[in-house]
Design a protein around this motif. Structure first.
Motif, PDB file in Angstrom:
ATOM      1  N   ARG A 112      44.807 -35.396 -10.120  1.00  0.00           N
ATOM      2  CA  ARG A 112      43.807 -34.608  -8.996  1.00  0.00           C
ATOM      3  C   ARG A 112      44.257 -33.131  -9.182  1.00  0.00           C
ATOM      4  N   ASP A 114      44.926 -31.518  -6.665  1.00  0.00           N
ATOM      5  CA  ASP A 114      46.218 -31.362  -5.666  1.00  0.00           C
ATOM      6  C   ASP A 114      47.322 -31.505  -6.289  1.00  0.00           C
ATOM      7  N   THR A 115      47.523 -32.060  -7.057  1.00  0.00           N
ATOM      8  CA  THR A 115      48.847 -32.378  -7.714  1.00  0.00           C
ATOM      9  C   THR A 115      49.598 -31.188  -8.339  1.00  0.00           C
ATOM     10  N   THR A 117      49.825 -28.493  -6.977  1.00  0.00           N
ATOM     11  CA  THR A 117      50.786 -27.961  -5.801  1.00  0.00           C
ATOM     12  C   THR A 117      52.164 -28.375  -6.305  1.00  0.00           C
ATOM     13  N   ASN A 208      54.965 -37.960  -7.925  1.00  0.00           N
ATOM     14  CA  ASN A 208      53.657 -38.055  -7.233  1.00  0.00           C
ATOM     15  C   ASN A 208      53.503 -39.686  -6.953  1.00  0.00           C
ATOM     16  N   GLU A 262      54.718 -35.042  -4.109  1.00  0.00           N
ATOM     17  CA  GLU A 262      53.556 -34.807  -3.422  1.00  0.00           C
ATOM     18  C   GLU A 262      53.555 -35.780  -2.273  1.00  0.00           C
ATOM     19  N   ASN A 287      50.389 -26.165   0.585  1.00  0.00           N
ATOM     20  CA  ASN A 287      49.216 -26.547   1.060  1.00  0.00           C
ATOM     21  C   ASN A 287      48.116 -26.760  -0.234  1.00  0.00           C
ATOM     22  N   ASP A 288      47.321 -27.695  -0.261  1.00  0.00           N
ATOM     23  CA  ASP A 288      46.268 -28.048  -0.892  1.00  0.00           C
ATOM     24  C   ASP A 288      44.680 -27.054  -0.684  1.00  0.00           C
ATOM     25  N   ARG A 294      50.719 -30.678   0.829  1.00  0.00           N
ATOM     26  CA  ARG A 294      50.412 -31.603  -0.006  1.00  0.00           C
ATOM     27  C   ARG A 294      51.649 -31.783  -1.068  1.00  0.00           C
TER      28      ARG A 294
END
Length: 302
Positions: A112, A114-115, A117, A208, A262, A287-288, A294
């Motif tokens: 994703r 988000d990862t 980050t 993660n 994560e 942050n995401d 995140r």
């Protein structure tokens, strides 16, 4: 008495034929995805067509009269799979991450955005410590498709890495992705849980891990719960099981390391508490897009 209105049932989409055009296919796919409640209907239709036909977005728009030809059956199958909520990236067999393309299969988690980050925060830490040109030793726990270790080694040409996973099939994909990025010679792949068999010192540890509480998995979106490997989702009763394992592994190394992991939405404080047993100082959080912490970076003082 109120009349009972009949429920409209969506008819299954008919297979495409070879003489149908790209423009027609794009319109029909978008309409079918939207009717199935897929929010990203138009984007998904365009990405699938681009991937399956090997075209860029410009050609898709400028040559709408081009026929589907021999690709009609593959496109029909892809539409069927997306209507069953299989993620577009899984149908295409690839996912873009940090500006690079990665192969994914049913054996690995679908990465994703988000990862990213984790990568951003890790590179920030490395830059702040003046390590950008250092021959760093990096470990990626539960590497899956290898997105973290391969991306970091691509960004840090002097670094070397260790990537562990309990799944030999996942390690095969991770190795394939490392080869595609030209970093495979700088990473060792180990079939192990956590850091079993890994010898330090390790400058940086990233992960993660699975962090969904077991009883929350059934409520996940079907795109996730039906297609991501359960082993990559299930973090135990409270979602923190693997973080505890990582903390225990780091304690055995008996040297200081930076750790970037994560975390799930709302888990940052709990994850930091898990690492309190090995002694840490906070290096930063990221942050995401939803504003949730995140990625968490800690310096472990073993």
């Amino acid at each position: 008495m109120n009349a009972i209105m009949p429920v409209e049932v969506q008819a299954p989409m008919q297979p495409f034929s070879s003489d149908q055009t790209i423009g027609t296919a794009l319109a029909l796919m978008t309409r079918a995805f939207a009717a199935a409640g897929i929010d990203s209907a138009q984007r998904d239709a365009r990405f699938l067509l681009q991937s399956l036909l090997g075209l860029d977005g410009a050609v898709l728009l400028t040559q709408p009269q081009r026929s589907l030809g021999d690709d009609a059956l593959r496109i029909s199958d892809a539409v069927r799979r997306r209507l069953a909520h299989e993620p577009v990236s899984r149908i295409a067999g690839r996912r873009e991450f940090y500006g690079r393309n990665f192969v994914i299969t049913p054996d690995v988690l679908d990465p994703r955005a988000d990862t990213e980050t984790v990568i951003d925060l890790a590179l920030d830490i490395i830059k702040s410590k003046g390590w950008a040109k250092k021959a760093l030793s990096i470990a990626d726990i539960g590497t899956g498709s290898g997105i973290l270790i391969a991306t970091l080694l691509a960004e840090l040409p002097n670094a070397r890495g260790i990537a562990t996973d309990v799944s030999p099939a996942a390690l095969t994909i991770a190795r394939q992705n490392a080869e595609r990025l030209g970093v495979a010679e700088r990473v060792t792949f180990v079939a192990a849980r956590g850091l079993e068999g890994c010898v330090g010192p390790l400058d940086l540890i990233v992960s993660n891990p699975p962090y969904i509480a077991t009883d929350k998995i059934a409520a996940l979106e079907p795109d996730v719960r039906n297609y991501d490997p359960m082993i990559a989702l299930d973090g135990g009763p409270d979602g923190l099981r693997v973080y505890r394992e990582i903390a225990e592994d780091i304690a055995k190394l008996q040297h200081s390391s930076c750790v970037v992991v994560e975390v799930g939405a709302g888990q940052a404080a709990d994850v930091k508490n898990v690492f309190s047993s090995v002694g840490w100082s906070l290096l930063g959080e990221r942050n995401d897009l939803g504003g949730h912490a995140r990625a968490v970076a800690l310096e472990i003082h073993s």
